[in-house]
Design a protein around this motif. Structure first.
Motif, PDB file in Angstrom:
ATOM      1  N   ALA A 167       0.856  -1.186   0.000  1.00 55.07           N
ATOM      2  CA  ALA A 167       0.000   0.000   0.000  1.00 55.07           C
ATOM      3  C   ALA A 167       0.895   1.241   0.000  1.00 55.07           C
ATOM      4  CB  ALA A 167      -0.916   0.008   1.221  1.00 55.07           C
ATOM      5  N   PRO A 173       4.919   5.074  -3.268  1.00 52.71           N
ATOM      6  CA  PRO A 173       4.948   3.624  -3.049  1.00 52.71           C
ATOM      7  C   PRO A 173       6.381   3.109  -2.944  1.00 52.71           C
ATOM      8  CG  PRO A 173       4.578   4.102  -5.363  1.00 52.71           C
ATOM      9  CD  PRO A 173       4.609   5.427  -4.655  1.00 52.71           C
ATOM     10  N   GLU A 222       6.049  -0.439  -6.587  1.00 56.00           N
ATOM     11  CA  GLU A 222       5.236   0.305  -7.545  1.00 56.00           C
ATOM     12  C   GLU A 222       4.339  -0.607  -8.372  1.00 56.00           C
ATOM     13  OE1 GLU A 222       7.665   2.889  -9.888  1.00 56.00           O
ATOM     14  OE2 GLU A 222       8.663   3.792  -8.134  1.00 56.00           O
ATOM     15  N   TYR A 223       3.086  -0.184  -8.506  1.00 58.05           N
ATOM     16  CA  TYR A 223       2.112  -0.851  -9.354  1.00 58.05           C
ATOM     17  C   TYR A 223       1.624   0.159 -10.394  1.00 58.05           C
ATOM     18  CZ  TYR A 223       2.008  -4.678  -6.007  1.00 58.05           C
ATOM     19  OH  TYR A 223       2.360  -5.733  -5.199  1.00 58.05           O
ATOM     20  N   ASP A 241      -1.933   1.466 -10.074  1.00 57.22           N
ATOM     21  CA  ASP A 241      -2.147   2.396  -8.964  1.00 57.22           C
ATOM     22  C   ASP A 241      -1.665   3.800  -9.333  1.00 57.22           C
ATOM     23  OD1 ASP A 241      -2.922   0.079  -7.734  1.00 57.22           O
ATOM     24  OD2 ASP A 241      -1.474   0.193  -6.087  1.00 57.22           O
ATOM     25  N   HIS A 276      -4.042   5.429 -11.807  1.00 60.95           N
ATOM     26  CA  HIS A 276      -5.282   5.887 -11.189  1.00 60.95           C
ATOM     27  C   HIS A 276      -5.060   7.189 -10.423  1.00 60.95           C
ATOM     28  CE1 HIS A 276      -9.067   5.849  -8.941  1.00 60.95           C
ATOM     29  NE2 HIS A 276      -8.333   6.159  -7.884  1.00 60.95           N
ATOM     30  N   PHE A 277      -4.002   7.253  -9.662  1.00 59.88           N
ATOM     31  CA  PHE A 277      -3.716   8.446  -8.859  1.00 59.88           C
ATOM     32  C   PHE A 277      -3.551   9.661  -9.763  1.00 59.88           C
ATOM     33  CE2 PHE A 277      -0.934  11.245  -6.352  1.00 59.88           C
ATOM     34  CZ  PHE A 277      -1.587  11.253  -5.135  1.00 59.88           C
ATOM     35  N   LEU A 283      -6.721   2.761  -3.664  1.00 63.67           N
ATOM     36  CA  LEU A 283      -5.428   2.074  -3.679  1.00 63.67           C
ATOM     37  C   LEU A 283      -5.144   1.447  -2.321  1.00 63.67           C
ATOM     38  CD1 LEU A 283      -3.309   4.818  -5.501  1.00 63.67           C
ATOM     39  CD2 LEU A 283      -4.876   3.121  -6.482  1.00 63.67           C
ATOM     40  N   ARG A 318      -4.943  -2.728  -1.492  1.00 69.29           N
ATOM     41  CA  ARG A 318      -3.647  -3.313  -1.115  1.00 69.29           C
ATOM     42  C   ARG A 318      -3.547  -3.688   0.365  1.00 69.29           C
ATOM     43  NH1 ARG A 318      -1.730  -4.709  -5.996  1.00 69.29           N
ATOM     44  NH2 ARG A 318      -1.938  -2.969  -7.457  1.00 69.29           N
TER      45      ARG A 318
END
Length: 288
Positions: free
Chosen positions: A120, A146, A149-150, A153, A156-157, A229, A233
């Motif tokens: 997360a 993060p 890293e994804y 995610d 989206h942010f 997110l 997570r």
């Protein structure tokens, strides 16, 4: 004119307080849905005072929850006279009248969340209004940090912030993303603190209502940008290697905030509560 500015300052301070209340409630709601059967985290709220001058705020910190290892959501409204060093720095930035009149007023919200689960992302957000006898401006932004890293995610942010910016100015996202990439860079490490977001300062278009509306938009975009997110997570499995990566990344975060962050420097130089200023620091960190 002075009466109008008094009203505008009051409106801004009330909005930042409302945003603080909204985020605290949402984070405690996430704790209620958190994994495991350990204690559910709750914020401890402490009033703060700014030195011998005027104003103060609320320091709200949650530690050791199911989702958040440490999160602070601070609100402040302060005023008074800048110390000579802070006044000189403002004057060097070209703030009108600051070379002769050191009075100021400022209000804002500042948030930093460090998560239990290494998958997360940590996150930072703040928005603020600053006034001097010669001018006023807004500033703030949000950035994601993060340790693992994804891409989904990150997308989206950024997409949520891009949409928020686009509702006010077609150029804002590109301008403020580039500013965040520059501002949150750690020179002595040769890398960014995280994966960016947006950052802006000295925003005074001449239209107070428009700039305030944009600043509210940034604040309103935070929960839709981050909360999904964290929720996705928070129950993901992790290893001790993941935890080690998280703690080393937190060391980088601490280095940046102590060495480069303008808000940290300003808060300490103007006599605000040191615990509130330094609430952004992680509860545990390590260095390679």
């Amino acid at each position: 004119m002075e009466g109008q500015m008094d009203d505008q300052r009051q409106r801004a301070a009330l909005w930042f307080r409302e945003l603080r209340d909204r985020i605290v409630s949402a984070f405690e709601g996430l704790e209620d849905r958190g994994p495991g059967d350990g204690p559910v985290g709750r914020f401890v709220v402490t009033p703060t005072q700014r030195g011998e001058d005027g104003g103060g705020g609320l320091m709200s910190v949650m530690r050791g929850g199911r989702v958040f290892e440490k999160v602070g959501v601070n609100w402040s409204e302060v005023h008074g006279t800048l110390a000579p060093k802070a006044q000189a720095a403002m004057a060097a930035r070209g703030v009108p009248g600051m070379d002769s009149d050191p009075r100021f007023w400022a209000s804002g919200i500042s948030l930093v969340a460090h998560m239990q689960n290494p998958h997360a992302p940590a996150v930072h957000m703040n928005t603020r209004m600053f006034w001097t006898p010669g001018t006023w401006w807004f500033g703030g932004g949000a950035d994601l940090n993060p340790c693992i890293e994804y891409p989904a995610d990150i997308d989206h942010f950024h997409a949520t912030l891009r949409d928020a910016c686009a509702r006010h100015d077609a150029d804002y996202y590109d301008r403020f993303k580039a500013w965040a990439d520059e501002y949150f860079f750690v020179p002595h490490r040769g890398r960014a603190r995280g994966v960016g977001g947006i950052f802006y300062d000295d925003l005074n278009s001449g239209d107070w209502n428009a700039d305030f509306a944009f600043t509210r938009e940034v604040g309103q975009a935070f929960l839709p940008a981050f909360l999904p997110l964290a929720e996705a997570r928070m129950a993901q499995g992790w290893t001790e290697e993941d935890r080690d990566v998280q703690l080393v990344h937190r060391g980088l975060y601490a280095e940046y905030n102590l060495v480069y962050d303008r808000g940290t420097k300003f808060g300490l130089e103007t006599g605000h509560n040191a615990d509130a200023v330094l609430m952004s620091l992680p509860p545990v960190a390590k260095w390679p």
